[in-house]
Design a protein around this motif. Structure first.
Motif, short mmCIF file in Angstrom:
data_model
loop_
_atom_site.label_atom_id
_atom_site.label_comp_id
_atom_site.label_asym_id
_atom_site.label_seq_id
_atom_site.Cartn_x
_atom_site.Cartn_y
_atom_site.Cartn_z
N SER A 238 -17.17 -16.77 -17.49
CA SER A 238 -16.60 -15.60 -18.17
C SER A 238 -16.55 -15.80 -19.68
O SER A 238 -16.78 -14.85 -20.44
CB SER A 238 -15.19 -15.30 -17.63
OG SER A 238 -15.23 -14.99 -16.25
N ILE A 239 -16.26 -17.02 -20.11
CA ILE A 239 -16.26 -17.32 -21.55
C ILE A 239 -17.66 -17.17 -22.11
O ILE A 239 -17.86 -16.55 -23.17
CB ILE A 239 -15.72 -18.74 -21.80
CG1 ILE A 239 -14.22 -18.81 -21.47
CG2 ILE A 239 -15.97 -19.18 -23.24
CD1 ILE A 239 -13.67 -20.22 -21.40
N ALA A 240 -18.65 -17.71 -21.41
CA ALA A 240 -20.03 -17.59 -21.86
C ALA A 240 -20.46 -16.13 -21.90
O ALA A 240 -21.13 -15.68 -22.84
CB ALA A 240 -20.96 -18.40 -20.95
N GLU A 241 -20.08 -15.38 -20.91
CA GLU A 241 -20.44 -13.96 -20.82
C GLU A 241 -19.88 -13.18 -22.02
O GLU A 241 -20.51 -12.22 -22.50
CB GLU A 241 -19.90 -13.39 -19.51
CG GLU A 241 -19.90 -11.88 -19.39
CD GLU A 241 -21.29 -11.28 -19.31
OE1 GLU A 241 -21.40 -10.03 -19.43
OE2 GLU A 241 -22.29 -12.02 -19.13
N ILE A 263 -24.89 -20.26 -8.18
CA ILE A 263 -25.57 -19.02 -8.57
C ILE A 263 -24.75 -17.81 -8.11
O ILE A 263 -24.57 -16.84 -8.86
CB ILE A 263 -27.00 -18.97 -7.98
CG1 ILE A 263 -27.88 -20.03 -8.63
CG2 ILE A 263 -27.61 -17.58 -8.19
CD1 ILE A 263 -29.27 -20.16 -8.01
N SER A 264 -24.23 -17.89 -6.90
CA SER A 264 -23.41 -16.79 -6.38
C SER A 264 -22.17 -16.58 -7.25
O SER A 264 -21.77 -15.44 -7.51
CB SER A 264 -22.98 -17.08 -4.93
OG SER A 264 -24.12 -17.20 -4.10
N SER A 265 -21.58 -17.67 -7.72
CA SER A 265 -20.41 -17.57 -8.59
C SER A 265 -20.76 -16.90 -9.92
O SER A 265 -20.01 -16.08 -10.43
CB SER A 265 -19.83 -18.96 -8.86
OG SER A 265 -19.37 -19.57 -7.68
N ILE A 266 -21.91 -17.26 -10.48
CA ILE A 266 -22.34 -16.68 -11.76
C ILE A 266 -22.54 -15.17 -11.62
O ILE A 266 -22.14 -14.38 -12.48
CB ILE A 266 -23.64 -17.34 -12.25
CG1 ILE A 266 -23.43 -18.83 -12.52
CG2 ILE A 266 -24.16 -16.66 -13.51
CD1 ILE A 266 -24.71 -19.61 -12.77
N THR A 270 -21.64 -12.01 -14.33
CA THR A 270 -22.62 -11.54 -15.31
C THR A 270 -23.88 -11.02 -14.64
O THR A 270 -24.20 -11.41 -13.51
CB THR A 270 -22.99 -12.69 -16.27
OG1 THR A 270 -23.87 -12.19 -17.30
CG2 THR A 270 -23.68 -13.83 -15.54
N THR A 271 -24.57 -10.14 -15.35
CA THR A 271 -25.90 -9.69 -14.93
C THR A 271 -26.98 -10.32 -15.82
O THR A 271 -28.15 -9.98 -15.69
CB THR A 271 -26.01 -8.16 -15.02
OG1 THR A 271 -25.73 -7.74 -16.37
CG2 THR A 271 -25.02 -7.49 -14.07
N LYS A 272 -26.57 -11.23 -16.71
CA LYS A 272 -27.54 -11.91 -17.57
C LYS A 272 -28.43 -12.83 -16.73
O LYS A 272 -28.04 -13.25 -15.64
CB LYS A 272 -26.82 -12.72 -18.65
CG LYS A 272 -26.17 -11.87 -19.74
CD LYS A 272 -25.56 -12.76 -20.82
CE LYS A 272 -25.14 -11.93 -22.04
NZ LYS A 272 -24.01 -11.04 -21.74
#
Length: 338
Positions: A238-241, A263-266, A270-272
């Motif tokens: 979330s911080i990176a997003e 990957i599922s957590s990411i 984000t949709t990045k």
């Protein structure tokens, strides 16, 4: 409507690169162990960055090996290169900054040399397995964590002590990030981020210094749920997003078996584009400063995960510690069949 592809901080920068790459791009593999294979002695707190001083030609050679294995992105030899680390060796501030720039110059030179070889090489893959395919290649300037500078294995624990504050981390990384951002690289790879505090330091620093090139955030995990410090992976992503420079978020230097769940957590945040470059699965012994070989997986096993990761949502895939040009070549061949 404005042409967002010309804005390196727009999401279109990475989207367009991935479109040209066929939907999935390949990152290079481990650097330090390849340097050692070519005869470099890295028994030093500077680790792979020592070669910026002693044997830059070996760095160039390893970059070429990965390009010829099919990598679309090569990461500079600056993971362990810090101004503070070079100064502790007696170098001046100017000399230290020059070495940071040199890491990018070597990678750019390798890319230029590779393009020259592509002009005279047909077909795309030679009988000895070398790939000579003209394509867009990105240079990612590596920024290792504070723990990497300490050279005590703490990038694998994320435990820096109570005296390391958010402001202290920002000041540690500030000039280094600024120099690398202005060095001619295409993006910054913030790698092996072990805790939430350092992720926040990077995000704030990129904003404060008005850094004008894109970045990716790659965290490491030892359980597939948290980053290595025990902080929430969801919170770190979330911080990176939230950072305007971010064009990809993901995972590096993490055993392959944990990647699918991460990957599922990411994707919940984000949709990045998702960037994945695990290690070979071997564990690192910080006291002995060496990898425990019998804990890893073979290249065949490593590559068997690749389709699964891509189907789960990864779009930038490569390898980290203890992976080799053979690993990357196998990924290239696997993705070519998709």
């Amino acid at each position: 409507m404005a042409d967002t592809t010309s804005d390196p901080l727009s999401s279109a920068f990475m989207t367009e690169f991935l479109r040209k790459a066929g939907g999935t791009a390949i990152i290079d593999g481990g650097l330090a162990t390849e340097l050692e294979q070519h005869g470099a002695d890295l028994n030093d707190p500077l680790w792979s960055a020592k070669c910026l001083l002693t044997s830059p030609h070996l760095i160039h050679r390893v970059h070429m090996d990965y390009l010829e294995a099919g990598a679309d992105i090569i990461i500079t030899a600056s993971y362990q290169a810090t101004i503070q680390g070079f100064e502790s060796k007696g170098l001046s501030r100017d000399e230290s900054e020059s070495l940071l720039r040199k890491s990018v110059e070597i990678a750019c030179s390798a890319r230029d040399n590779y393009y020259d070889r592509c002009k005279s090489s047909t077909p795309d893959e030679t009988p000895d397995g070398k790939i000579f395919k003209k394509r867009q290649i990105l240079i990612a300037a590596s920024v290792g964590s504070y723990g990497a500078y300490l050279a005590d294995g703490s990038e694998y624990s994320g435990i820096y002590g109570d005296n390391i504050t958010l402001e202290a981390l920002k000041e540690f990384h500030r000039r280094r990030v600024k120099v690398l951002a202005e060095s001619g690289a295409d993006l910054i790879a913030l790698e092996t981020i072990p805790n939430k505090l350092e992720a926040k330091a990077y995000a704030e620093l990129l904003e404060e210094e008005n850094i004008s090139i894109p970045a990716w955030f790659a965290f490491n995990s030892k359980d597939g749920i948290h980053v290595v410090s025990g902080d929430s992976y969801y919170e770190c992503v979330s911080i990176a997003e939230s950072c305007r420079n971010t064009v990809a978020i993901g995972i590096n230097c993490t055993p392959p078996r944990f990647i699918h769940g991460l990957i599922s957590s990411i994707k919940k945040v984000t949709t990045k584009p998702i960037v994945i470059y695990p290690n070979s699965g071997e564990s690192y012994d910080a006291d002995r400063k060496e990898w425990v070989q019998n804990t890893g997986v073979s290249d065949d096993d490593f590559v068997s995960y690749v389709n699964e990761w891509c189907e789960a949502g990864a779009s930038l895939v490569g390898g980290c510690c203890r992976t080799t040009p053979n690993t990357i070549r196998a990924i290239y061949r696997t993705l070519s069949k998709r």
